[in-house]
Design a protein around this motif. Sequence first.
Motif, PDB file in Angstrom:
ATOM      1  N   LYS A 102       0.845  -1.205   0.012  1.00  0.00           N
ATOM      2  CA  LYS A 102       0.014   0.003  -0.135  1.00  0.00           C
ATOM      3  C   LYS A 102       0.883   1.229  -0.012  1.00  0.00           C
ATOM      4  O   LYS A 102       0.614   2.326  -0.729  1.00  0.00           O
ATOM      5  N   ILE A 103       1.850   1.271   0.881  1.00  0.00           N
ATOM      6  CA  ILE A 103       2.835   2.278   0.771  1.00  0.00           C
ATOM      7  C   ILE A 103       3.497   2.636  -0.496  1.00  0.00           C
ATOM      8  O   ILE A 103       3.551   3.698  -0.890  1.00  0.00           O
ATOM      9  N   ASN A 104       4.071   1.679  -1.063  1.00  0.00           N
ATOM     10  CA  ASN A 104       4.628   1.773  -2.277  1.00  0.00           C
ATOM     11  C   ASN A 104       3.684   2.212  -3.479  1.00  0.00           C
ATOM     12  O   ASN A 104       4.026   2.905  -4.340  1.00  0.00           O
ATOM     13  N   ALA A 105       2.514   1.589  -3.438  1.00  0.00           N
ATOM     14  CA  ALA A 105       1.682   2.135  -4.424  1.00  0.00           C
ATOM     15  C   ALA A 105       1.131   3.661  -4.286  1.00  0.00           C
ATOM     16  O   ALA A 105       0.996   4.370  -5.339  1.00  0.00           O
ATOM     17  N   ALA A 106       1.377   4.034  -3.041  1.00  0.00           N
ATOM     18  CA  ALA A 106       0.946   5.448  -2.739  1.00  0.00           C
ATOM     19  C   ALA A 106       1.967   6.296  -3.356  1.00  0.00           C
ATOM     20  O   ALA A 106       1.824   7.289  -3.949  1.00  0.00           O
ATOM     21  N   LYS A 107       3.585   5.683  -3.093  1.00  0.00           N
ATOM     22  CA  LYS A 107       4.479   6.498  -3.501  1.00  0.00           C
ATOM     23  C   LYS A 107       4.532   6.519  -5.294  1.00  0.00           C
ATOM     24  O   LYS A 107       4.884   7.699  -5.590  1.00  0.00           O
ATOM     25  N   ILE A 108       4.333   5.632  -5.752  1.00  0.00           N
ATOM     26  CA  ILE A 108       4.208   5.499  -7.266  1.00  0.00           C
ATOM     27  C   ILE A 108       3.173   6.583  -7.610  1.00  0.00           C
ATOM     28  O   ILE A 108       3.469   7.283  -8.541  1.00  0.00           O
ATOM     29  N   GLU A 109       1.865   6.442  -7.146  1.00  0.00           N
ATOM     30  CA  GLU A 109       0.995   7.406  -7.462  1.00  0.00           C
ATOM     31  C   GLU A 109       1.279   8.624  -7.333  1.00  0.00           C
ATOM     32  O   GLU A 109       0.866   9.661  -8.253  1.00  0.00           O
ATOM     33  N   GLU A 110       1.932   8.939  -6.233  1.00  0.00           N
ATOM     34  CA  GLU A 110       2.538  10.519  -5.959  1.00  0.00           C
ATOM     35  C   GLU A 110       3.431  10.913  -7.096  1.00  0.00           C
ATOM     36  O   GLU A 110       3.271  12.111  -7.537  1.00  0.00           O
ATOM     37  N   LYS A 111       4.395  10.077  -7.528  1.00  0.00           N
ATOM     38  CA  LYS A 111       5.189  10.461  -8.375  1.00  0.00           C
ATOM     39  C   LYS A 111       4.645  10.722  -9.732  1.00  0.00           C
ATOM     40  O   LYS A 111       5.157  11.351 -10.627  1.00  0.00           O
ATOM     41  N   ARG A 112       3.810   9.630 -10.161  1.00  0.00           N
ATOM     42  CA  ARG A 112       3.113   9.903 -11.305  1.00  0.00           C
ATOM     43  C   ARG A 112       2.366  10.927 -11.367  1.00  0.00           C
ATOM     44  O   ARG A 112       2.310  11.815 -12.430  1.00  0.00           O
ATOM     45  N   LEU A 113       1.742  11.564 -10.481  1.00  0.00           N
ATOM     46  CA  LEU A 113       0.910  13.059 -10.512  1.00  0.00           C
ATOM     47  C   LEU A 113       1.995  13.940 -10.388  1.00  0.00           C
ATOM     48  O   LEU A 113       1.787  15.192 -11.054  1.00  0.00           O
ATOM     49  N   THR A 114       3.115  14.022  -9.844  1.00  0.00           N
ATOM     50  CA  THR A 114       4.132  15.175  -9.676  1.00  0.00           C
ATOM     51  C   THR A 114       4.787  15.329 -11.097  1.00  0.00           C
ATOM     52  O   THR A 114       4.996  16.361 -11.508  1.00  0.00           O
ATOM     53  N   ASP A 115       5.076  14.012 -11.706  1.00  0.00           N
ATOM     54  CA  ASP A 115       5.619  14.068 -13.126  1.00  0.00           C
ATOM     55  C   ASP A 115       4.618  14.545 -14.267  1.00  0.00           C
ATOM     56  O   ASP A 115       4.827  14.448 -15.229  1.00  0.00           O
ATOM     57  N   GLY A 116       3.476  15.001 -13.946  1.00  0.00           N
ATOM     58  CA  GLY A 116       2.436  15.616 -14.838  1.00  0.00           C
ATOM     59  C   GLY A 116       1.547  14.680 -15.283  1.00  0.00           C
ATOM     60  O   GLY A 116       0.807  15.160 -16.267  1.00  0.00           O
ATOM     61  N   GLY A 117       1.543  13.465 -14.577  1.00  0.00           N
ATOM     62  CA  GLY A 117       0.485  12.538 -15.204  1.00  0.00           C
ATOM     63  C   GLY A 117      -0.847  13.009 -14.529  1.00  0.00           C
ATOM     64  O   GLY A 117      -1.020  13.828 -13.724  1.00  0.00           O
TER      65      GLY A 117
END
Length: 150
Positions: A102-117
């Motif tokens: 769950k923590i890793n999925a939240a990190k990946i989602e946060e990174k995707r949103l900060t990269d302009g996704g």
Amino acid sequence: MSNGEYRHVWRIVVRNFINSFRPRQISGNNMGKDYLGNVYFEIPADPQRGKRKPTRWYDPPKGQDFQDPIPAEWESWLRQRRTEPPTEEEIAKNVAIADLKKINAAKIEEKRLTDGGSLPTPVERGAQSFPTYSEYHTGDPSVNPKNKGN
């Protein structure tokens, strides 16, 4: 036959019918408890009496009434896919892995949103028709499309 010799069939039927409404007093071995509060029981197999498989069940905590899903380890034990019930260490390890995912999925989602996704948009599908092919006739079955000129 005298009156006392025959079996009172109707009396037996009525007694069994009334006894069917009484709760059965089943006592099984307490095998463990999960983190949701479910308590698991087992009546072992007894080949001498013709019972080849153990009987397993669980009781949810008061007020839950089988609404929450049970952990995978206990479900596999209930369905007799495993012979031994899960240990506390095994359950704790699997819960830790699930939390880490769950923590890793939240990190990946946060990174995707900060990269302009952006948030994924659902694909809308309307009414779709079947493909049409020129070599197949779809009209009146009495008319042969190859003999149109004849």
